[in-house]
Design an enzyme around this catalytic site. Structure first.
Site, PDB file in Angstrom:
ATOM      1  N   SER A  81       0.820  -1.221   0.000  1.00 12.90           N
ATOM      2  CA  SER A  81       0.000   0.000   0.000  1.00 12.90           C
ATOM      3  C   SER A  81       0.854   1.272   0.000  1.00 12.90           C
ATOM      4  O   SER A  81       0.331   2.362  -0.272  1.00 12.90           O
ATOM      5  CB  SER A  81      -0.889   0.034   1.248  1.00 12.90           C
ATOM      6  OG  SER A  81      -1.700  -1.103   1.298  1.00 12.90           O
ATOM      7  N   CYS A 106      -9.561  -9.804  21.275  1.00 11.57           N
ATOM      8  CA  CYS A 106     -10.820  -9.085  21.032  1.00 11.57           C
ATOM      9  C   CYS A 106     -12.060  -9.677  21.707  1.00 11.57           C
ATOM     10  O   CYS A 106     -13.111  -9.041  21.718  1.00 11.57           O
ATOM     11  CB  CYS A 106     -11.059  -8.970  19.540  1.00 11.57           C
ATOM     12  SG  CYS A 106     -10.803 -10.516  18.667  1.00 11.57           S
ATOM     13  N   SER A 139     -15.346 -10.586  11.310  1.00 12.26           N
ATOM     14  CA  SER A 139     -14.434  -9.434  11.218  1.00 12.26           C
ATOM     15  C   SER A 139     -13.223  -9.633  12.118  1.00 12.26           C
ATOM     16  O   SER A 139     -12.193  -8.980  11.935  1.00 12.26           O
ATOM     17  CB  SER A 139     -15.163  -8.140  11.570  1.00 12.26           C
ATOM     18  OG  SER A 139     -15.654  -8.214  12.886  1.00 12.26           O
ATOM     19  N   GLY A 140     -13.329 -10.538  13.073  1.00 17.05           N
ATOM     20  CA  GLY A 140     -12.194 -10.838  13.956  1.00 17.05           C
ATOM     21  C   GLY A 140     -11.038 -11.470  13.208  1.00 17.05           C
ATOM     22  O   GLY A 140      -9.906 -11.487  13.692  1.00 17.05           O
ATOM     23  N   ARG A 182       1.772  -9.175  24.150  1.00 15.79           N
ATOM     24  CA  ARG A 182       0.840  -9.424  25.272  1.00 15.79           C
ATOM     25  C   ARG A 182       1.492 -10.230  26.380  1.00 15.79           C
ATOM     26  O   ARG A 182       1.164 -10.079  27.546  1.00 15.79           O
ATOM     27  CB  ARG A 182      -0.428 -10.116  24.771  1.00 15.79           C
ATOM     28  CG  ARG A 182      -1.306  -9.172  23.968  1.00 15.79           C
ATOM     29  CD  ARG A 182      -2.637  -9.808  23.630  1.00 15.79           C
ATOM     30  NE  ARG A 182      -3.288  -9.073  22.556  1.00 15.79           N
ATOM     31  CZ  ARG A 182      -4.056  -9.625  21.630  1.00 15.79           C
ATOM     32  NH1 ARG A 182      -4.296 -10.932  21.668  1.00 15.79           N
ATOM     33  NH2 ARG A 182      -4.611  -8.888  20.695  1.00 15.79           N
ATOM     34  N   LYS A 203      -5.082 -17.841  24.195  1.00 16.92           N
ATOM     35  CA  LYS A 203      -5.143 -16.417  24.555  1.00 16.92           C
ATOM     36  C   LYS A 203      -6.296 -16.176  25.535  1.00 16.92           C
ATOM     37  O   LYS A 203      -6.159 -15.452  26.516  1.00 16.92           O
ATOM     38  CB  LYS A 203      -5.372 -15.544  23.312  1.00 16.92           C
ATOM     39  CG  LYS A 203      -4.206 -15.492  22.363  1.00 16.92           C
ATOM     40  CD  LYS A 203      -4.589 -14.622  21.163  1.00 16.92           C
ATOM     41  CE  LYS A 203      -3.686 -14.884  19.976  1.00 16.92           C
ATOM     42  NZ  LYS A 203      -4.236 -14.374  18.720  1.00 16.92           N
ATOM     43  N   ASN A 219     -16.268  -6.607  18.630  1.00 16.17           N
ATOM     44  CA  ASN A 219     -14.855  -6.991  18.572  1.00 16.17           C
ATOM     45  C   ASN A 219     -13.948  -5.967  17.901  1.00 16.17           C
ATOM     46  O   ASN A 219     -12.796  -5.827  18.306  1.00 16.17           O
ATOM     47  CB  ASN A 219     -14.695  -8.350  17.872  1.00 16.17           C
ATOM     48  CG  ASN A 219     -15.301  -8.361  16.494  1.00 16.17           C
ATOM     49  OD1 ASN A 219     -16.507  -8.163  16.355  1.00 16.17           O
ATOM     50  ND2 ASN A 219     -14.496  -8.584  15.476  1.00 16.17           N
ATOM     51  N   THR A 220     -14.446  -5.227  16.891  1.00 10.44           N
ATOM     52  CA  THR A 220     -13.512  -4.251  16.294  1.00 10.44           C
ATOM     53  C   THR A 220     -13.621  -2.879  16.957  1.00 10.44           C
ATOM     54  O   THR A 220     -12.791  -2.022  16.720  1.00 10.44           O
ATOM     55  CB  THR A 220     -13.674  -4.116  14.756  1.00 10.44           C
ATOM     56  OG1 THR A 220     -14.978  -3.617  14.486  1.00 10.44           O
ATOM     57  CG2 THR A 220     -13.424  -5.410  14.037  1.00 10.44           C
ATOM     58  N   HIS A 258     -18.473 -10.321  19.344  1.00  7.83           N
ATOM     59  CA  HIS A 258     -18.082 -11.629  19.902  1.00  7.83           C
ATOM     60  C   HIS A 258     -18.956 -11.936  21.130  1.00  7.83           C
ATOM     61  O   HIS A 258     -19.061 -11.119  22.054  1.00  7.83           O
ATOM     62  CB  HIS A 258     -16.616 -11.599  20.352  1.00  7.83           C
ATOM     63  CG  HIS A 258     -15.629 -11.602  19.213  1.00  7.83           C
ATOM     64  ND1 HIS A 258     -15.984 -11.801  17.905  1.00  7.83           N
ATOM     65  CD2 HIS A 258     -14.272 -11.451  19.210  1.00  7.83           C
ATOM     66  CE1 HIS A 258     -14.902 -11.751  17.137  1.00  7.83           C
ATOM     67  NE2 HIS A 258     -13.846 -11.540  17.913  1.00  7.83           N
TER      68      HIS A 258
HETATM   69  P1  NAP Z   1      -6.155  -7.165   8.450  1.00  6.80           P
HETATM   70  O1  NAP Z   1      -7.516  -6.715   8.090  1.00  6.80           O
HETATM   71  O2  NAP Z   1      -5.588  -8.342   7.751  1.00  6.80           O
HETATM   72  O3  NAP Z   1      -5.137  -5.913   8.270  1.00  6.80           O
HETATM   73  C1  NAP Z   1      -3.751  -6.063   8.367  1.00  6.80           C
HETATM   74  C2  NAP Z   1      -3.017  -4.744   8.237  1.00  6.80           C
HETATM   75  O4  NAP Z   1      -1.613  -5.012   8.376  1.00  6.80           O
HETATM   76  C3  NAP Z   1      -3.204  -4.064   6.877  1.00  6.80           C
HETATM   77  O5  NAP Z   1      -3.152  -2.669   7.040  1.00  6.80           O
HETATM   78  C4  NAP Z   1      -1.975  -4.537   6.105  1.00  6.80           C
HETATM   79  O6  NAP Z   1      -1.588  -3.643   5.085  1.00  6.80           O
HETATM   80  C5  NAP Z   1      -0.931  -4.533   7.220  1.00  6.80           C
HETATM   81  N1  NAP Z   1       0.176  -5.430   6.854  1.00  6.80           N
HETATM   82  C6  NAP Z   1       0.112  -6.670   6.331  1.00  6.80           C
HETATM   83  N2  NAP Z   1       1.357  -7.128   6.094  1.00  6.80           N
HETATM   84  C7  NAP Z   1       2.211  -6.161   6.487  1.00  6.80           C
HETATM   85  C8  NAP Z   1       3.628  -6.024   6.452  1.00  6.80           C
HETATM   86  N3  NAP Z   1       4.419  -6.980   5.982  1.00  6.80           N
HETATM   87  N4  NAP Z   1       4.188  -4.879   6.942  1.00  6.80           N
HETATM   88  C9  NAP Z   1       3.397  -3.878   7.413  1.00  6.80           C
HETATM   89  N5  NAP Z   1       2.053  -3.947   7.436  1.00  6.80           N
HETATM   90  C10 NAP Z   1       1.471  -5.067   6.985  1.00  6.80           C
HETATM   91  O7  NAP Z   1      -6.044  -7.508  10.011  1.00  6.80           O
HETATM   92  P2  NAP Z   1      -6.910  -6.876  11.241  1.00  6.80           P
HETATM   93  O8  NAP Z   1      -8.060  -7.734  11.547  1.00  6.80           O
HETATM   94  O9  NAP Z   1      -7.105  -5.425  11.002  1.00  6.80           O
HETATM   95  O10 NAP Z   1      -5.890  -7.100  12.450  1.00  6.80           O
HETATM   96  C11 NAP Z   1      -4.749  -6.278  12.628  1.00  6.80           C
HETATM   97  C12 NAP Z   1      -4.087  -6.628  13.948  1.00  6.80           C
HETATM   98  O11 NAP Z   1      -5.012  -6.408  15.015  1.00  6.80           O
HETATM   99  C13 NAP Z   1      -3.690  -8.101  14.043  1.00  6.80           C
HETATM  100  O12 NAP Z   1      -2.478  -8.196  14.746  1.00  6.80           O
HETATM  101  C14 NAP Z   1      -4.837  -8.744  14.800  1.00  6.80           C
HETATM  102  O13 NAP Z   1      -4.429  -9.883  15.508  1.00  6.80           O
HETATM  103  C15 NAP Z   1      -5.221  -7.620  15.752  1.00  6.80           C
HETATM  104  N6  NAP Z   1      -6.623  -7.625  16.224  1.00  6.80           N
HETATM  105  C16 NAP Z   1      -7.670  -7.788  15.360  1.00  6.80           C
HETATM  106  C17 NAP Z   1      -8.974  -7.741  15.859  1.00  6.80           C
HETATM  107  C18 NAP Z   1     -10.182  -7.893  14.991  1.00  6.80           C
HETATM  108  O14 NAP Z   1     -11.292  -7.991  15.534  1.00  6.80           O
HETATM  109  N7  NAP Z   1     -10.044  -7.917  13.673  1.00  6.80           N
HETATM  110  C19 NAP Z   1      -9.190  -7.506  17.216  1.00  6.80           C
HETATM  111  C20 NAP Z   1      -8.109  -7.321  18.062  1.00  6.80           C
HETATM  112  C21 NAP Z   1      -6.838  -7.376  17.554  1.00  6.80           C
HETATM  113  P3  NAP Z   1      -2.025  -3.862   3.539  1.00  6.80           P
HETATM  114  O15 NAP Z   1      -3.455  -3.473   3.441  1.00  6.80           O
HETATM  115  O16 NAP Z   1      -1.123  -2.952   2.793  1.00  6.80           O
HETATM  116  O17 NAP Z   1      -1.806  -5.316   3.220  1.00  6.80           O
END
Ligand code: NAP
Length: 521
Positions: free
Chosen positions: A40, A157, A188-189, A117, A214, A340-341, A252
């Site tokens: 990106s 989450c 979405s998680g 964590r 976790k 969750n988000t 969740h």
């Molecule tokens: P996601 O939708 O897959 O988004 C991932 C993000 O990380 C995107 O911005 C992506 O950028 C970036 N990324 C991927 N590969 C990368 C790299 N090599 N270097 C730098 N950036 C990179 O995931 P998400 O659900 O938002 O989750 C993000 C984090 O929050 C994770 O660690 C997850 O465990 C945690 N989390 C998620 C939730 C939930 O409910 N979804 C809740 C709590 C915590 P691009 O778009 O450019 O690929």
């Protein structure tokens, strides 16, 4: 108030987009920097999320045209932000190193990732529960040679859906020994695009990699305490978790069965509902912008909570609980639900940052907010109130009875002899009972020593309180205005100063400054 400049790492992902949506018009923070993967990097934000914007509100105009940087190139963020939210999807080891690299470059990191964590000197925050864990930050900075930067994380989450109601009960003296938890976690998680629709529609997947571990381990750290520069886990609570992915977009849900440690002292169903409804904590007291008014909402309907109907309660920041009833195997069972988000990710991260800001970790000016809280703190009075609640004894009488114990035995001691007479019970038993029930953030520990209950005030709390009172002028507060003469040596043109004079110069000047601060001339 000048807004803090904030960056979002992983800004294009599921959590990152939620940050962008929630931070639009935030009263304290303004988004100035966006970063994601090298895929990106170089694009404008609207180009980077083209075809995958998942929010129901449009991309805010304020960020649409901001250039997205590569989150791995920390140098690009220097000077552009006061702190960053981290929501990157990367290998754990790489994430750990990347987040610390931001911290080493004086950029505090408020993370959603799981990488840190388990790190001993990194607090894992749910502000309503363990805000006192912030006191580990200066230790983390010292351990790692960090000046202004640090890392704080938020838990998994789904955790808040069950740990918040559990903590509310523990705080009232109903310690929990065992819990069985079955979660039904939204798609979405799994981030975007997440689980393929053909795998999930008309289906339930009874496995989410790493999630059960976790869900079982993280509560022990959240409920733990800071001791000797480390977060010590509360391992007395045993959790068994089943985690399932279900075809729900957001929210969740957790079905929970609990067993209380003290089988002779269990709360009634009505008492539990009351505890949950009345539960409130520091984010509410400090009136943080994202804090829900009521952290736990109890819904009396027999078929609630439900994700579609309850996940958005109080801006998606409340935990909604329902179906509280007796359990045939353990003591009670209920259903907890949270977004969750929002509460479980971006909203929870923003609340963490607000707490950090209010406590002066991100910007010194905000310490003024904290002053409001600490300058009213009278430890003796607060301890007496806690004892009065536990013993039903008169608070003023307790204040008279509170003693300062010999060194090493705490800051205040309450002798239980008088209660022994009233209750016709052994004072040793009474002190043990009282000390096991009292748990407050400003108390490092409460110990039974023979017939005495000894209270140890948290050093972090005490120092903040003393400094607050100094800065607000409450510690030195006098109306004396007399003239006082302080005689001490000072540099003399007729005679060279020698080292011995220095002590008198410093002592004299200090006394003179203290008197002046008191209002004397
Ligand atoms: P996601 O939708 O897959 O988004 C991932 C993000 O990380 C995107 O911005 C992506 O950028 C970036 N990324 C991927 N590969 C990368 C790299 N090599 N270097 C730098 N950036 C990179 O995931 P998400 O659900 O938002 O989750 C993000 C984090 O929050 C994770 O660690 C997850 O465990 C945690 N989390 C998620 C939730 C939930 O409910 N979804 C809740 C709590 C915590 P691009 O778009 O450019 O690929």
């Amino acid at each position: 108030m000048k807004k803090l400049k904030v960056g979002v790492l992983g800004a294009t992902g599921m959590v990152g987009q939620r940050y962008i949506a929630l931070l639009e018009n935030h009263p304290w923070f303004s988004v100035t920097y966006l970063a994601a993967s090298p895929r990106s990097a170089g694009k404008k934000y609207f180009e980077a999320v083209l075809g995958r914007w998942q929010m129901t509100t449009p991309i805010p105009n304020s960020v649409k045209n901001i250039e997205v940087y590569d989150a791995n190139k920390v140098e690009a963020a220097i000077g552009k932000v006061d702190f960053v939210f981290s929501a990157v999807e990367l290998d754990k080891e790489l994430t750990r190193e990347l987040e610390m690299k931001y911290a080493r470059n004086n950029i505090p990191v408020v993370s959603n990732c799981s990488a840190h964590r388990g790190t001993e000197d990194v607090p894992m925050l749910i502000p309503e529960i363990n805000h006192s864990h912030l006191e580990i930050i200066p230790i983390q900075q010292e351990n790692r040679g960090l000046k202004k930067g640090f890392v704080v994380v938020k838990p998994n989450c789904s955790v808040q859906s069950y740990i918040t109601p559990m903590f509310a009960l523990e705080q009232k003296g109903y310690k929990i020994s065992r819990a069985i938890i079955s979660t039904m976690q939204a798609t979405s998680g799994a981030g975007h695009p997440g689980v393929p629709s053909l795998d999930l529609l008309d289906n339930i997947i009874p496995y989410i990699g790493g999630e059960e571990e976790k869900s079982e381990v993280e509560p022990q750290k959240i409920l733990g305490s800071v001791q000797n520069g480390k977060i010590i886990k509360d391992t007395s609570i045993k959790i068994s978790a089943h985690c399932n992915r279900v075809p729900v977009v957001d929210g969740h849900t957790a079905c929970v069965s609990l067993e209380f440690a003290d089988q002779k002292n269990k709360p009634s169903i009505e008492e539990i509902k009351k505890i949950w409804k009345e539960f409130s904590s520091i984010p509410q007291e400090l009136d943080l912008p994202s804090a829900p008014k009521q952290p736990i909402i109890y819904n009396e309907d027999q078929d609630r909570p439900q994700p579609r109907k309850d996940r958005d309660n109080d801006k998606g920041m409340s935990v909604t609980v329902g179906r509280l009833r007796e359990c045939n195997v353990f003591d009670i069972r209920f259903v907890g639900l949270s977004h969750n988000t929002i509460r479980g990710a971006a909203g929870g991260g923003i609340l963490n940052a607000e707490l950090l800001h209010a406590k002066g970790f991100l910007w010194f000016e905000s310490i003024i907010k904290l002053f409001k809280y600490y300058s009213c703190m009278d430890y003796k009075e607060s301890i007496a109130k806690l004892l009065a609640k536990e013993t039903k004894f008169d608070k003023d009488k307790i204040i008279e009875l509170l003693e300062v114990p010999p060194q090493g035995l705490g800051d205040y001691a309450f002798p239980c002899f008088i209660l022994a007479k009233e209750l016709k019970k052994n004072p040793l038993e009474i002190s043990k009972e009282i000390s096991s029930k009292i748990k407050e953030d400003f108390l490092e520990k409460v110990d039974a020593k023979g017939p005495y209950v000894n209270f140890f005030i948290s050093k972090g709390d005490l120092s903040t309180s003393v400094l607050t009172n100094i800065f607000t002028g409450k510690l030195i507060n006098s109306t004396e205005k007399e003239k006082v003469m302080v005689e001490y040596s000072s540099p003399n043109t007729n005679k060279p100063l020698h080292l011995g004079h220095l002590r008198n110069n410093i002592l004299g000047l200090s006394i003179s400054n203290l008197l002046e601060a008191k209002g004397q001339k």
